[in-house]
Design an enzyme around this catalytic site. Structure first.
Site, PDB file in Angstrom:
ATOM      1  N   GLU A  30       0.895  -0.991  -0.107  1.00 40.65           N
ATOM      2  CA  GLU A  30      -0.237   0.123   0.022  1.00 40.65           C
ATOM      3  C   GLU A  30       0.855   1.174   0.016  1.00 40.65           C
ATOM      4  O   GLU A  30       1.841   1.178   0.851  1.00 40.65           O
ATOM      5  CB  GLU A  30      -0.849   0.070   1.281  1.00 40.65           C
ATOM      6  N   HIS A  48     -25.237  -1.845  -2.009  1.00 44.25           N
ATOM      7  CA  HIS A  48     -26.409  -1.623  -2.837  1.00 44.25           C
ATOM      8  C   HIS A  48     -27.116  -2.876  -3.158  1.00 44.25           C
ATOM      9  O   HIS A  48     -26.794  -4.173  -2.933  1.00 44.25           O
ATOM     10  CB  HIS A  48     -25.890  -1.314  -4.364  1.00 44.25           C
ATOM     11  N   VAL A 171       4.504   0.700  -5.280  1.00 45.49           N
ATOM     12  CA  VAL A 171       4.944  -0.235  -6.420  1.00 45.49           C
ATOM     13  C   VAL A 171       5.571   0.607  -7.557  1.00 45.49           C
ATOM     14  O   VAL A 171       4.832   1.322  -7.978  1.00 45.49           O
ATOM     15  CB  VAL A 171       4.111  -1.107  -6.692  1.00 45.49           C
ATOM     16  N   LYS A 249     -26.223   7.402 -10.050  1.00 46.47           N
ATOM     17  CA  LYS A 249     -27.466   7.067  -9.085  1.00 46.47           C
ATOM     18  C   LYS A 249     -28.004   8.373  -8.628  1.00 46.47           C
ATOM     19  O   LYS A 249     -28.945   8.377  -7.806  1.00 46.47           O
ATOM     20  CB  LYS A 249     -27.039   6.236  -8.093  1.00 46.47           C
ATOM     21  N   SER A 338     -18.464   2.142  -8.554  1.00 48.75           N
ATOM     22  CA  SER A 338     -19.808   1.786  -7.781  1.00 48.75           C
ATOM     23  C   SER A 338     -20.190   0.744  -8.775  1.00 48.75           C
ATOM     24  O   SER A 338     -20.544   0.807  -9.804  1.00 48.75           O
ATOM     25  CB  SER A 338     -20.507   3.012  -7.724  1.00 48.75           C
ATOM     26  N   CYS A 400     -12.627  11.841  22.837  1.00 46.59           N
ATOM     27  CA  CYS A 400     -13.529  12.696  22.010  1.00 46.59           C
ATOM     28  C   CYS A 400     -14.889  12.650  22.559  1.00 46.59           C
ATOM     29  O   CYS A 400     -15.449  11.510  22.709  1.00 46.59           O
ATOM     30  CB  CYS A 400     -13.608  11.587  20.729  1.00 46.59           C
ATOM     31  N   CYS A 435     -17.561  18.593  16.861  1.00 49.04           N
ATOM     32  CA  CYS A 435     -16.487  19.513  16.677  1.00 49.04           C
ATOM     33  C   CYS A 435     -15.254  19.281  15.841  1.00 49.04           C
ATOM     34  O   CYS A 435     -14.380  20.147  15.728  1.00 49.04           O
ATOM     35  CB  CYS A 435     -15.810  19.502  18.400  1.00 49.04           C
ATOM     36  N   CYS A 440     -10.325  17.696  20.716  1.00 51.15           N
ATOM     37  CA  CYS A 440      -9.618  16.333  21.160  1.00 51.15           C
ATOM     38  C   CYS A 440      -8.186  16.133  20.292  1.00 51.15           C
ATOM     39  O   CYS A 440      -7.434  15.433  20.637  1.00 51.15           O
ATOM     40  CB  CYS A 440     -10.418  15.220  21.059  1.00 51.15           C
TER      41      CYS A 440
END
Lengths: 475, 129, 413
Positions: A30, A48, A171, A249, A338, A400, A435, A440
C-alpha cells in the site's frame, strides 16, 4: 508460493484475506501510510441492492453476490453493518416508469424483495421526504457500512492468518519474464513473487501498464459529499435515492452507521488524476445541497460538520476488470467503480479461487476467519463499561466527547496499527464528531506521540509531510 | 506637523481620535467624546503602555510551559526586547502563581510573574490537555 | 455500580460552573462539581492574556489567574470536586446523571443540576469552503491550546479567518512567538471582537484587518500552501474579480462558538438563535430541576458575565434543592427588531431579571425597549461584540405580564 496484492483498499484487503485461506505467503503493498486511505475512505458506504445494474454485466453478478455475503462477512470480521433498506423516490410519471424498469431489472438479476410503494406508505416510513413524492421503490437488502471498517477488519484478520503488510510502500515496477510475473519493484526494494493481484484503485491503470497489460483504461470521477451532525438524525431512516439519471445514481440522502446524515455524491469526470483531485468545489457542494433538498426539503445545511470529496476509478465501458490477464500470474480487480464496495467480497472470492485453481492451491484448515473488533465504549452497556475500566482505567477517560471515544480505544487502535491522526480517527471515530477534532486533536496528538515514541512534531495526519505542528514554542 | 489617528478603547463607543503633533508636542486632540478619550490619546502618542502575557519554559514540571505576565504595563516599544528575553528563560517546577521570575524586567519597574501554578510531578502526558 | 446522592450537581468546571458550585455550597446545599479535565478552569487555562475580572474583581487578570480565584472560592465553599470525569447521559425522568472516569462508571442522583458545559468552536467543515483538505487549518481555540498548554507551534505563516476575540488574541499571540501573521479576514463590515482587541492585538503589530472579506478556497494537498480570499457584498456573497491569494501554511478560524448543549437539548429544547437551552430569569430550563448558565446557554462576551450567571444559577439551584421553587406563570419574551442572542427567553415575575442581548450591527445611538417601552434603556455605541444588559425590576415584570406578547427590540436613533 508467494503472492503480492497491490492496494490495501476494501478490494485488495478482502482479496489478501481470501488468499490467506490457502496457507501461502501473501504480501499486501500500500502506497499510503494506512489501510483504506485511498478510494475506500471517501464513498457513500452503501451496500447496494443492485437494481441499478444491467442484467448480464459483471457488475450485476458481483453486486448481487457481494450484497448477500455482507451479513456473514460483517459477523466474521465484526464490523458494523446495518441492512436499513433503500427507497428510490419518484416525483412524476417518468420517474414512476423508471421505478418499474428498475424493479424489473432488479428482479431479473436476482435482487430480492423489491416493491413499489405508494405515496402514503413512503411518507409514513420517511416522514421528511418531499411531499410531492408520487411513489417509491423499496429495496430491503440495501445496507450501510463504513468502507474503511471493512478494509481494516479484513487486513487485521489477514495479518492474524499470516499476511505480510507493507504500508507506505509504492510499487514502481512489475517484473515479467517470459510472459509470466516474477516479482515487483517498490520504493522499499524488490520482491520475488509468483503472482500479483492489481487492486490499485485509482492507480490500477498505471500498475497494469507496468506489467504490459493495456486494461483497464481509467479516468477519475469525483464525488463530493456533505456530512451532517447527529442532530440531523431522522432526516432519512433508509438510503434515499432519486429516480436515476444516465450516468449516476444521483444525490443520495442516507444515515451513516454512526448516526450522522450523509448527502452526496456528485459525479464529475476529471481529465486526469492530479494530487488535488479530491477537492470540493462551490458548484459541487451547492449541487449536493440542492439534490438532497429535492428529496428532503426540510434538511438543514447549517448542521454541516464536514465536506469532502472522493475520487473513484471509472473504467472505459463502465465494467469491472476482474480476472487473469495475458501475463501469467498477473491478475486484476480493477475499475472497481460503484458498486465496487458491494461487489468486493464476491470479487475477492472469485479471484482467489481462480488463482487457487491456476496454481493448484488448497484451503488450509488453519485459517481462522474470525476477527474481533476492539471494544467500542459508546456501544457497551453499563456492566461492560465498568468491567473494561476495572481492567484498564484508560477506558474511563473520554477523549473525543462528541463520539464518546476513550483513551483506551485510541491506545488500542495505535497498537493495532494506527500511526496517524486519521488512522486513529477511522478506527475509533475520535475527531469525527460535531467539533471535528477541535477539542480532542491536541490530546490525540499527545497520545500518538507517547505510544509511538516520537516527538509531537513528528506526528502526521495522514503520513508523509503533513505534520500537524511545525515546532516548539520554547524549544 | 504630524497627525496620529487612534481608535479610543476607553468605552464601547470607539471614537476615532485625531492627535495633531508638532514634534513631540501635542497641539490638539479632537474626535473624542469625553475626557477619558483625551487622556488615552495623550498617553498613546507619548508612551503607549501594555501588559504583556506570554509563556516561560518549565523544567521538570507537569506542564511544559508556565504562563507569565508583566505585573504592570511596560512601554510598548520594549515588547520585542521582552519577547527576546522571555525566550531565553526557564524556571524549575514547582512554580507558584504570582512567583516573580524576573524582578524589574528591562528596568521598567514591572516584574515578570507567573500567572498559574505548575506542579513538579510529571503527570502522564496523555491524560491532560 | 456505585451511585451518589447530592443536593446540587454542577456539570462543567469553567467560569460558570465554578461560580455556580461555590454559590450552591455557600447556600448550604451539598454540592458536587464534575469536570472532564484533570483540573478545573475550563478554557480559562489556555487564555493566558489579560482582560478578565474587571467587573468581578475590579482588577485586570489573565485567564489562569481568574480561574485560580474561582477555584479558591470553590475550595472555601466546601463543594466537592470530581475531576477527570465526564457526563454521558442525563435521565430527564429520574434526574440520574451517568458519569465515567478512570475510577469507573458512577451515577449521581442530584435534586438539582446546573449545566455549565461551555461552548465549542464552529469547525472548518461547517463553512463549506471548497478545496482539498490539507493539514494546517486550525480553530483558534485549538491553536491556542497547542501554543499555550502544549508548547507546540501550529505553523510559520498564518492567515486568520474571523475577527472574533479569540481570532484577534491568537493573531497577537502567534505574532509574538515569531509566526508571520499576514492578516485577519472578517466577513462582516465591522470587527467581530472587542475594539480594544482590534487595537491591541492587530494595530499594535500592524497586522492588517480586511473587513468584508472571506476565504473562498484553500489549497495544498498535504500541508496548506495558500488561501484564496475575496471581498463580499452586503449579503456575504463573494464578489467576482476581487479574489486575492495569501501564501500561508496555516489558517486559523475564529468563526463562531456554539453552546455545547446537545446533551440536554433532547429534552429541554434549544433556542434556534442562542443554540443553547431556553432559560428563565433564574437560569432555569424547561425542566424545573435543571438550571443552565454561561456559554452553554448562549455565547457571552465577558467571563465576568459568565461567572455572574453561574453564581445566580447556583443560588437558585440550591434554593430548588432545598424547597422546590414554586411554579409561577412565566412571561415568554420574543425578539423584535435588532436582537440576536437573547437571554433569558422567559421572565419569571417573582424575581428581578437581567436581560442580556446582542445586536446584529454597530449602532451609535439606540434604545432597548421591552414590552412597548414598559422597560427601556438608552444605549451609546452598541456593537455586536458586546452584550447589552437591561434590568427588569419585579414591578415592571408585573406590568409586562399584562401584555399578550412581550417583545424586546433595539431601535436605532
Amino acid at each position: 508460493m508467494r503472492i503480492g496484492v497491490i492496494g490495501a483498499g476494501v478490494v485488495g484487503a478482502l482479496i489478501a484475506r481470501e488468499l490467506c485461506r490457502y496457507g501461502i505467503e501473501v504480501h499486501l503493498f500500500e502506497r499510503e501510510e494506512d489501510v483504506s486511505f485511498g478510494v475506500s475512505k471517501a464513498n457513500s458506504g452503501v451496500i447496494h441492492g443492485c437494481f441499478h445494474e444491467k442484467p448480464g454485466t459483471t457488475r450485476a453478478r458481483f453486486c448481487v453476490e457481494g450484497n448477500a455475503e455482507y451479513t456473514a462477512l460483517a459477523r466474521e470480521l465484526d464490523f458494523p453493518f446495518k441492512r436499513i433498506g433503500a427507497h428510490v423516490i419518484a416525483f412524476n410519471s417518468d420517474d414512476v416508469a423508471a421505478l418499474e424498469r428498475l424493479k424489473a431489472q432488479g428482479e431479473e438479476i436476482g435482487c430480492a424483495g423489491l416493491e413499489i410503494i405508494d405515496r402514503e406508505e413512503i411518507l409514513s416510513r420517511e416522514p421528511r421526504v418531499n411531499p410531492d413524492v408520487r411513489a417509491a421503490l423499496w429495496s430491503p437488502t440495501v445496507g450501510i457500512v463504513e468502507p474503511w471498517d471493512v478494509a481494516i477488519a479484513a487486513v487485521e484478520n489477514a495479518c492474524a492468518n499470516g499476511l505480510v503488510l507493507h504500508l507506505g510502500t509504492e510499487v514502481t515496477g512489475i517484473r515479467v519474464t517470459g510472459g509470466r510475473v516474477t516479482g515487483i519493484a517498490t520504493d522499499a526494494g524488490g520482491f520475488s513473487l509468483d503472482a500479483v493481484v492489481n487492486a490499485a484503485g485509482l492507480y490500477a491503470d498505471r500498475v497494469a501498464r507496468m506489467a504490459g497489460v493495456d486494461r483497464p483504461v481509467l479516468h477519475p470521477r469525483r464525488g463530493e459529499y456533505i456530512l451532517l451532525d447527529k442532530q440531523a438524525a431522522g432526516t432519512a431512516n433508509s438510503v434515499l435515492f432519486p429516480a436515476p439519471t444516465n450516468n449516476s445514481k444521483g444525490i443520495l440522502v442516507l444515515p451513516t452507521v454512526d448516526g450522522n446524515i450523509l448527502l452526496g455524491p456528485t459525479a464529475d469526470d476529471l481529465p486526469a488524476l492530479s494530487p488535488d483531485a479530491a477537492a470540493t468545489s462551490s458548484v459541487g457542494l451547492a449541487a449536493v445541497v440542492s439534490g438532497a433538498k429535492r428529496l428532503v426539503p426540510g434538511l438543514d445545511p447549517r448542521l454541516t460538520i464536514k465536506t469532502f470529496a472522493g475520487v473513484r476509478p471509472e473504467p472505459a465501458g463502465g465494467e469491472f476488470v476482474v480476472g487473469p490477464t495475458v501475463v501469467r500470474g498477473f491478475y486484476q480487480a480493477a475499475g472497481m467503480r460503484s458498486p465496487g464496495l458491494t461487489a468486493a467480497p464476491a470479487v475477492a472470492r472469485y479471484l482467489s479461487r481462480e488463482i487457487a485453481a491456476e496454481f493448484g492451491l488448497e484451503e488450509k484448515s488453519a485459517f481462522d476467519p474470525q476477527r474481533k473488533s476492539p471494544p467500542r465504549f459508546s456501544e457497551l452497556d453499563e456492566a461492560a463499561r465498568a468491567a473494561l475500566i476495572e481492567e484498564d482505567s484508560s477506558y474511563g477517560r473520554i477523549v473525543c466527547r462528541c463520539n464518546e471515544v476513550t483513551e483506551g480505544e485510541i491506545v488500542a487502535a495505535i497498537r493495532r496499527g494506527a500511526r496517524t491522526v486519521d488512522g486513529v480517527k477511522f478506527r475509533t471515530r475520535a475527531g469525527f464528531g460535531r467539533c471535528q477534532g477541535g477539542f480532542c486533536t491536541a490530546r490525540i496528538l499527545t497520545i500518538l506521540s507517547r505510544e509511538l515514541g516520537v516527538p509531537p512534531e513528528e506526528v502526521t495526519v495522514r503520513g508523509k509531510d503533513d505534520r500537524i505542528v511545525v515546532g516548539r514554542v520554547r524549544p | 506637523m504630524k497627525e496620529v489617528n487612534l481608535t479610543c478603547i476607553s468605552c464601547p463607543l470607539g471614537c476615532q481620535i485625531t492627535v495633531r503633533m508638532n514634534g513631540d508636542r501635542i497641539v490638539s486632540v479632537t474626535g473624542n467624546s469625553c475626557p477619558r478619550g483625551e487622556a488615552y490619546a495623550r498617553q498613546e502618542v507619548t508612551t503607549p503602555m501594555r501588559v504583556i502575557a506570554t509563556s516561560v519554559k518549565v523544567e521538570g514540571g507537569s506542564l511544559p510551559l508556565v504562563s507569565v505576565k508583566t505585573d504592570k504595563p511596560i512601554p510598548k516599544r520594549l515588547i520585542p526586547e521582552l519577547m527576546g528575553l522571555v525566550k531565553t528563560l526557564s524556571v524549575s517546577a514547582p512554580v507558584r502563581i504570582g512567583q516573580v521570575l524576573v524582578d524589574d524586567v528591562l528596568d521598567t519597574g514591572a516584574n515578570l510573574v507567573a500567572t498559574r501554578r505548575v506542579g513538579a510531578e510529571r503527570t502522564d502526558p496523555g491524560t491532560r490537555t | 455500580m456505585k451511585s451518589y446522592r447530592t443536593d446540587v450537581l454542577v456539570i462543567g468546571g469553567g467560569a460558570a460552573g465554578l461560580a455556580a458550585a461555590s454559590a450552591a455550597a455557600e447556600a448550604g446545599r451539598e454540592t458536587i462539581l464534575i469536570e472532564r479535565e484533570d483540573s478545573p478552569g475550563g478554557v480559562l487555562e489556555q487564555c493566558i492574556h489579560p482582560g478578565f475580572g474587571v467587573h468581578r474583581y475590579r482588577e485586570e487578570l489573565t485567564g489562569p489567574e481568574f480561574a485560580a480565584r474561582l477555584v479558591e472560592e470553590l475550595d472555601a465553599s466546601g463543594a466537592e470536586v470530581l475531576t477527570g470525569r465526564s457526563v454521558l447521559a442525563i435521565d430527564p425522568k429520574t434526574r440520574a446523571v451517568e458519569t465515567v472516569g478512570p475510577e469507573g462508571v458512577r451515577t449521581i442522583r442530584p435534586k438539582a443540576v446546573v449545566f455549565a458545559t461551555g461552548a465549542r468552536e464552529r469547525p472548518f467543515g461547517a463553512l463549506r469552503i471548497p478545496g482539498p483538505r490539507p493539514v494546517g487549518i486550525f480553530t483558534a481555540g485549538l491553536a491556542q491550546k497547542l501554543v499555550n498548554l502544549h508548547n507546540l507551534l501550529p505553523g510559520r505563516r498564518a492567515l486568520i479567518l474571523g475577527s472574533g476575540d479569540i481570532g484577534l488574541i491568537m493573531a497577537r499571540r502567534l505574532h509574538l512567538e515569531g509566526v508571520e501573521v499576514v492578516g485577519v479576514l472578517e466577513l462582516k463590515p465591522f470587527p467581530g471582537g472587542l475594539m480594544r482587541n482590534v487595537v491591541q492585538c492587530l494595530d499594535d503589530y500592524e497586522i492588517p484587518l480586511h473587513l468584508s472579506h472571506t476565504v473562498i478556497a484553500v489549497h495544498g494537498t498535504k500541508r496548506l500552501t495558500g488561501v484564496t480570499a475575496a471581498r463580499v457584498d452586503e449579503t456575504g456573497r463573494p464578489i467576482t474579480g476581487t479574489a486575492r491569494e495569501f501564501a500561508v501554511d496555516t489558517l486559523i478560524l475564529s468563526v463562531g462558538l456554539i453552546p455545547e448543549a446537545e446533551l440536554i437539548g433532547r429534552f429541554v429544547g434549544l433556542d434556534p438563535i442562542n443554540r443553547g437551552p431556553c432559560v428563565d430569569s433564574r437560569w432555569r430550563t424547561r425542566a424545573p430541576w435543571l438550571f443552565a448558565a454561561g456559554n452553554s446557554v448562549a455565547v457571552f462576551d465577558l467571563v465576568d458575565t459568565v461567572a455572574a450567571a453561574g453564581e445566580s444559577a447556583g443560588r437558585f439551584a440550591a434554593r430548588f434543592a432545598e424547597n422546590d421553587i414554586p411554579e409561577v406563570r412565566k412571561i415568554p419574551i420574543s425578539r423584535g427588531e435588532n436582537v440576536l442572542h437573547l437571554v433569558p427567553t422567559e421572565i419569571d415575575p417573582g424575581v428581578p431579571t437581567l436581560i442580556h442581548l446582542r445586536v446584529p450591527r454597530p449602532m451609535q445611538r439606540a434604545q432597548v425597549r421591552i414590552g412597548e417601552g414598559i422597560v427601556s434603556r438608552r444605549l451609546i455605541g452598541v456593537r455586536p461584540a458586546e452584550m447589552v444588559e437591561v434590568e427588569v425590576p419585579v414591578e415592571a415584570a408585573e406590568e409586562l405580564a399584562k401584555l399578550a406578547d412581550v417583545k424586546v427590540e433595539v431601535v436605532e436613533e
